[in-house]
Design a protein around this motif. Structure first.
Motif, PDB file in Angstrom:
ATOM      1  N   PHE A 164       0.841  -1.199   0.000  1.00  0.00           N
ATOM      2  CA  PHE A 164       0.000   0.000   0.000  1.00  0.00           C
ATOM      3  C   PHE A 164       0.878   1.253   0.000  1.00  0.00           C
ATOM      4  O   PHE A 164       0.664   2.187  -0.785  1.00  0.00           O
ATOM      5  CB  PHE A 164      -0.900  -0.033   1.234  1.00  0.00           C
ATOM      6  CG  PHE A 164      -1.867   1.120   1.347  1.00  0.00           C
ATOM      7  CD1 PHE A 164      -3.174   0.971   0.941  1.00  0.00           C
ATOM      8  CD2 PHE A 164      -1.467   2.335   1.885  1.00  0.00           C
ATOM      9  CE1 PHE A 164      -4.074   2.022   1.063  1.00  0.00           C
ATOM     10  CE2 PHE A 164      -2.350   3.378   2.005  1.00  0.00           C
ATOM     11  CZ  PHE A 164      -3.661   3.230   1.594  1.00  0.00           C
ATOM     12  N   LEU A 219       1.103   3.851  -3.085  1.00  0.00           N
ATOM     13  CA  LEU A 219       0.622   5.212  -2.832  1.00  0.00           C
ATOM     14  C   LEU A 219       1.665   6.254  -3.200  1.00  0.00           C
ATOM     15  O   LEU A 219       1.391   7.172  -3.996  1.00  0.00           O
ATOM     16  CB  LEU A 219       0.244   5.354  -1.353  1.00  0.00           C
ATOM     17  CG  LEU A 219      -0.128   6.767  -0.900  1.00  0.00           C
ATOM     18  CD1 LEU A 219      -1.426   7.214  -1.558  1.00  0.00           C
ATOM     19  CD2 LEU A 219      -0.235   6.831   0.613  1.00  0.00           C
ATOM     20  N   GLY A 251      -4.515   7.243   1.733  1.00  0.00           N
ATOM     21  CA  GLY A 251      -4.560   6.481   0.492  1.00  0.00           C
ATOM     22  C   GLY A 251      -5.915   6.353  -0.155  1.00  0.00           C
ATOM     23  O   GLY A 251      -6.018   5.846  -1.280  1.00  0.00           O
ATOM     24  N   SER A 254      -4.253   1.625  -4.008  1.00  0.00           N
ATOM     25  CA  SER A 254      -4.498   1.928  -2.601  1.00  0.00           C
ATOM     26  C   SER A 254      -5.955   1.669  -2.226  1.00  0.00           C
ATOM     27  O   SER A 254      -6.241   1.130  -1.156  1.00  0.00           O
ATOM     28  CB  SER A 254      -4.120   3.382  -2.286  1.00  0.00           C
ATOM     29  OG  SER A 254      -4.929   4.296  -3.007  1.00  0.00           O
TER      30      SER A 254
END
Length: 204
Positions: free
Chosen positions: A30, A34, A134, A143
């Motif tokens: 993630f 991001l 995110g 995300s």
């Protein structure tokens, strides 16, 4: 940014069991997705333009503000809301870690502080921070797609941890489970949770 945020995450959450590594791996993915898109290559915009018919001569601001055609104003609103959630989440995450770390050193069941409101304030803080940064502030296909997987992974991890707590503390933990929700504070308790996190931070 990837290195800094990853260091902070692993500083306060050192994976041990395989479930913890699985959850941490999703969070790491993630973070990379991001910030690679925020400061590097806008793969989400490319895929939307090439594959889903989003045809704009000028793609401005964040994904939400572009899709909603609200430009820089929408970007500013989403940035303020997103950063607000992220900072609150980080504060809850760090304070929750301090409280449970102190309890582990003393081999005690922690039920005060942030743990009066939710059984897993660390994970709640993580969810808020990731959602704010995110999903609200700078959403990307990755995300937004990874966020529910992270929630599921940490829900399973929390269930596993609670089975271990029942083994260690028996009825005391069962009573605590029946009294305090897992992740979401009861109605009207959000403000108390945030105030507790901020108050505890000032005392440190």
């Amino acid at each position: 940014m990837i290195v800094v945020v990853s260091w902070i995450f692993y500083r306060y959450f050192a994976p041990q069991a395989w479930r913890e590594w699985a959850g941490a791996g999703l969070v790491q993915a993630f973070i990379i997705a991001l910030y690679a898109e925020m400061y590097g290559f806008p793969l989400t915009i490319y895929l939307l333009v090439r594959s889903f018919g989003l045809d704009r001569e000028y793609v401005s601001a964040s994904l939400w503000s572009t899709l909603a055609s609200v430009g820089e104003t929408g970007m500013l609103i989403s940035m303020i809301l997103g950063y607000g959630l992220a900072f609150i989440g980080i504060g809850i995450f760090i304070q929750g870690w301090r409280e449970v770390h102190r309890a582990r050193q003393e081999d005690q069941l922690v039920t005060d502080g942030l743990y009066r409101f939710v059984r897993h304030p660390q994970y709640l803080g993580l969810f808020l921070a990731l959602f704010g940064e995110g999903v609200v502030h700078w959403p990307t296909l990755f995300s937004v797609g990874l966020f529910p997987l992270i929630v599921i992974a940490y829900f399973l991890l929390a269930r596993s941890e609670e089975r271990r707590m029942v083994t260690l503390f028996g009825n005391a933990y069962r009573t605590y489970q029946s009294r305090v929700p897992m992740f979401i504070p009861r109605w009207g308790k959000w403000r108390n949770l945030v105030d507790e996190a901020q108050g505890s931070e000032k005392k440190q």
